[in-house]
Design an enzyme around this catalytic site. Structure first.
Site, PDB file in Angstrom:
ATOM      1  N   ASP A  54     -12.161  -9.260 -23.118  1.00 43.80           N
ATOM      2  CA  ASP A  54     -11.821  -8.231 -24.104  1.00 43.80           C
ATOM      3  C   ASP A  54     -11.475  -8.851 -25.456  1.00 43.80           C
ATOM      4  O   ASP A  54     -11.182  -8.129 -26.411  1.00 43.80           O
ATOM      5  CB  ASP A  54     -10.654  -7.379 -23.588  1.00 43.80           C
ATOM      6  CG  ASP A  54     -10.674  -5.961 -24.143  1.00 43.80           C
ATOM      7  OD1 ASP A  54     -11.759  -5.504 -24.547  1.00 43.80           O
ATOM      8  OD2 ASP A  54      -9.617  -5.315 -24.175  1.00 43.80           O
ATOM      9  N   ASP A  56      -6.754  -7.413 -20.684  1.00 42.51           N
ATOM     10  CA  ASP A  56      -6.412  -6.004 -20.857  1.00 42.51           C
ATOM     11  C   ASP A  56      -6.298  -5.317 -19.505  1.00 42.51           C
ATOM     12  O   ASP A  56      -7.299  -4.978 -18.881  1.00 42.51           O
ATOM     13  CB  ASP A  56      -7.469  -5.303 -21.721  1.00 42.51           C
ATOM     14  CG  ASP A  56      -7.141  -3.835 -21.947  1.00 42.51           C
ATOM     15  OD1 ASP A  56      -5.965  -3.464 -21.762  1.00 42.51           O
ATOM     16  OD2 ASP A  56      -8.049  -3.073 -22.309  1.00 42.51           O
ATOM     17  N   ARG A  60      -7.750  -0.659 -30.874  1.00 40.66           N
ATOM     18  CA  ARG A  60      -7.691  -0.075 -32.219  1.00 40.66           C
ATOM     19  C   ARG A  60      -6.316  -0.285 -32.854  1.00 40.66           C
ATOM     20  O   ARG A  60      -6.196  -0.356 -34.075  1.00 40.66           O
ATOM     21  CB  ARG A  60      -8.067   1.403 -32.152  1.00 40.66           C
ATOM     22  CG  ARG A  60      -7.088   2.289 -31.416  1.00 40.66           C
ATOM     23  CD  ARG A  60      -7.690   3.614 -30.986  1.00 40.66           C
ATOM     24  NE  ARG A  60      -8.646   3.441 -29.906  1.00 40.66           N
ATOM     25  CZ  ARG A  60      -9.318   4.446 -29.346  1.00 40.66           C
ATOM     26  NH1 ARG A  60      -9.131   5.694 -29.779  1.00 40.66           N
ATOM     27  NH2 ARG A  60     -10.169   4.228 -28.368  1.00 40.66           N
ATOM     28  N   ASP A  64      -4.211   2.218 -22.864  1.00 45.21           N
ATOM     29  CA  ASP A  64      -5.470   1.510 -22.654  1.00 45.21           C
ATOM     30  C   ASP A  64      -6.408   1.644 -23.847  1.00 45.21           C
ATOM     31  O   ASP A  64      -7.522   1.142 -23.829  1.00 45.21           O
ATOM     32  CB  ASP A  64      -6.163   2.013 -21.382  1.00 45.21           C
ATOM     33  CG  ASP A  64      -7.279   1.096 -20.930  1.00 45.21           C
ATOM     34  OD1 ASP A  64      -7.253  -0.095 -21.300  1.00 45.21           O
ATOM     35  OD2 ASP A  64      -8.183   1.560 -20.215  1.00 45.21           O
ATOM     36  N   LYS A  78     -11.235  -8.247 -32.504  1.00 48.16           N
ATOM     37  CA  LYS A  78     -10.260  -7.846 -31.480  1.00 48.16           C
ATOM     38  C   LYS A  78     -10.081  -8.990 -30.497  1.00 48.16           C
ATOM     39  O   LYS A  78     -11.043  -9.448 -29.882  1.00 48.16           O
ATOM     40  CB  LYS A  78     -10.761  -6.591 -30.757  1.00 48.16           C
ATOM     41  CG  LYS A  78      -9.927  -6.183 -29.550  1.00 48.16           C
ATOM     42  CD  LYS A  78     -10.580  -5.031 -28.789  1.00 48.16           C
ATOM     43  CE  LYS A  78      -9.902  -4.765 -27.460  1.00 48.16           C
ATOM     44  NZ  LYS A  78     -10.583  -3.721 -26.670  1.00 48.16           N
ATOM     45  N   LYS A  92      -5.672   0.300 -15.773  1.00 47.38           N
ATOM     46  CA  LYS A  92      -7.090   0.412 -15.441  1.00 47.38           C
ATOM     47  C   LYS A  92      -7.289   0.392 -13.925  1.00 47.38           C
ATOM     48  O   LYS A  92      -6.447  -0.128 -13.188  1.00 47.38           O
ATOM     49  CB  LYS A  92      -7.865  -0.774 -16.037  1.00 47.38           C
ATOM     50  CG  LYS A  92      -7.986  -0.785 -17.542  1.00 47.38           C
ATOM     51  CD  LYS A  92      -8.740  -2.031 -17.993  1.00 47.38           C
ATOM     52  CE  LYS A  92      -8.913  -2.066 -19.503  1.00 47.38           C
ATOM     53  NZ  LYS A  92      -9.821  -1.022 -19.996  1.00 47.38           N
TER      54      LYS A  92
END
Length: 501
Positions: free
Chosen positions: A290, A272, A353, A349, A267, A279
């Site tokens: 991240d 992010d 995935r 968020d 990833k 967030k």
């Protein structure tokens, strides 16, 4: 710091300071005669009387400054029956950090002192070399040099007892050196601010490393991602002015070009914000890390090429920046994944995935993997469940899972198996798409793993490593300063070195 070898015997060893690892209640001058020969003054050192060898205990002893070995640093390991590789690794790292604080330019580590400890001779050489280098790591690329900062140690020498350095010991030291290099590379990448490292820049760095180390690198830009129908990865990056990238790396040494590859998928969210599902501001600066999964994969491929490992390995870095904006993906959007399935987005968020699922689908469409392993700072739920020292491991292949745990355990990166609980897959059903990309808050790490498993074809050996929680160190340790840890880099390298899967 250079790694050297001294093999003319202890009477000829040299170094500003010698490290002496000692178990609790052992007599330092009796356990390893080679150390006594290298520093014959040691028996009358006053500090020796008070040294007990307890875990974490360090005692600096001085001889005459004109001697070849004028100082000894006794390093306590604790009770012998409790000594293990992890404890030795930590103790040696703490000792090397003290050497830096004192300004010592050269360090001697007697190999016979390691040979008497549990853990295996070559393994301890590898781990102590790696630990010594990691102990000195700091991310200083963007800081001015401090005037009063002591000079770094210039070299660490492994002292051998008047013999040729065994090939196995030499190879072990080089493996430790290369492993430390990989970890430090991954830490550098994860520490770099997001205004300096974004998807295009990460792809450029991958190209530079590929040219330098001799592995293949191909980069798919946003137009090529559209051709490959990677709607999920594109959706993650569409709110940013920095378009996404899929970076494809391959180490295929001569004679191994046609073998089934180990495929590693990382990833690579270079920053992010959470996107529209923004967030909280607190600690958001840490989201530059991240992309630790991608950093560990890139570092692994570079390290494998550097040591010319006899194994075909492919790495995929799914890179994007998750930002809010007028073009950003929204909760409720439906996008098309690379395997053709429609995916409902409920929380922007949970973007990691989405990036990974397209990379996993692409990997299986393009190659027939011997094994497929993804690594990601994926879920806060995993961090809540396992804390900050153990990563989550999901796999329905018991052999692959055990190999990963063994690889990580050998180098101090621990994993705990978590279930791919099939009934929870019902929670990923969508009223408007083939699958919803997240389930309820409860069991969040499992739901994320089940979403990824949806994109794994029948018969493919797959494992998912959730390194959320272990990717960032809040307080410095002997092996890592505060900041990105690069957890997983050593595991992947060890796994790739481990032979046929």
């Amino acid at each position: 710091m250079d790694i050297r070898f001294q093999n003319l015997g202890p009477e000829h060893w040299k170094g500003e300071i010698m490290l002496a690892p000692v178990c609790q209640d052992e007599v330092l001058t009796e356990i390893c005669p080679q150390m006594d020969k290298a520093a014959p003054w040691l028996a009358i050192a006053p500090a020796l009387r008070d040294f007990k060898g307890k875990t974490g205990e360090l005692a600096l002893m001085h001889g005459h400054p004109e001697l070849a070995v004028p100082r000894v640093l006794a390093v306590g390991l604790g009770p012998r029956e409790k000594v293990d590789t992890a404890g030795i690794r930590k103790a040696v790292a703490a000792a090397v950090q003290l050497c830096r604080q004192k300004g010592f330019g050269s360090i001697l580590l007697p190999e016979p002192a390691l040979a008497r400890l549990p853990g295996g001779r070559e393994r301890l050489v590898e781990e102590c070399v790696c630990a010594s280098l990691l102990a000195l790591y700091r991310f200083t690329a963007l800081k001015k040099a401090e005037k009063d900062e002591p000079a770094e140690p210039q070299w660490l020498a492994l002292g051998f007892d008047g013999q040729e350095v065994p090939d196995a010991s030499h190879a072990a030291a080089r493996k430790g050196e290369n492993a430390a290099w990989a970890v430090m590379l991954a830490r550098d990448l994860a520490s770099t601010p997001p205004n300096l490292l974004y998807p295009e820049k990460l792809a450029e760095r991958a190209r530079e490393l590929a040219r330098e180390k001799g592995f293949a690198c191909t980069v798919l830009d946003e137009h090529e991602l559209e051709k490959e129908s990677m709607g999920c990865l594109l959706a993650v990056g569409q709110g940013s002015g920095r378009p996404p990238r899929l970076v494809i790396l391959e180490h295929a040494p001569e004679g191994h070009e046609q073998e089934k590859p180990l495929i590693l998928v990382g990833k690579g969210i270079t920053f992010d914000t959470g996107g529209i599902s923004l967030k909280p501001a607190a600690n958001m600066h840490q989201m530059k890390a991240d992309m630790t999964g991608a950093a560990t994969v890139l570092a692994t491929l570079a390290a494998l090429a550097q040591e010319d490992a006899p194994r075909r390995v492919i790495g995929l870095l799914a890179c994007a920046e998750n930002m809010p904006g007028g073009r950003a993906m929204r909760p409720g959007d439906v996008v098309r994944a690379a395997n053709g399935d429609s995916v409902e987005i409920q929380n922007t968020d949970a973007e990691g995935r989405l990036a990974l699922c397209d990379a996993l689908a692409y990997a299986q469409k393009t190659w027939t993997p011997a094994a497929l392993v993804d690594i990601a700072t994926l879920t806060g739920a995993c961090a809540v469940a396992l804390g900050t020292q153990i990563a989550g491991l999901f796999s329905d292949d018991a052999d692959l899972a055990e190999r990963i745990r063994a690889a990580g355990g050998a180098c101090g990166e621990e994993y705990w198996p978590l279930p791919l609980w099939k009934p929870y897959a019902e929670q990923l059903k969508s009223d408007v798409a083939d699958i919803c990309h997240m389930g309820p808050r409860e069991g969040g790490a499992i739901n994320a793993a089940l979403f990824l498993q949806h994109f794994i074809q029948e018969g493919v050996r797959w494992a998912h490593l959730d390194i959320a929680g272990v990717d960032w160190v809040s307080k410095p340790t002997p092996l890592c300063p505060a900041g990105p840890s690069a957890f997983g880099a050593r595991t992947l390298l060890e796994l790739a070195r481990g032979g046929v899967l």
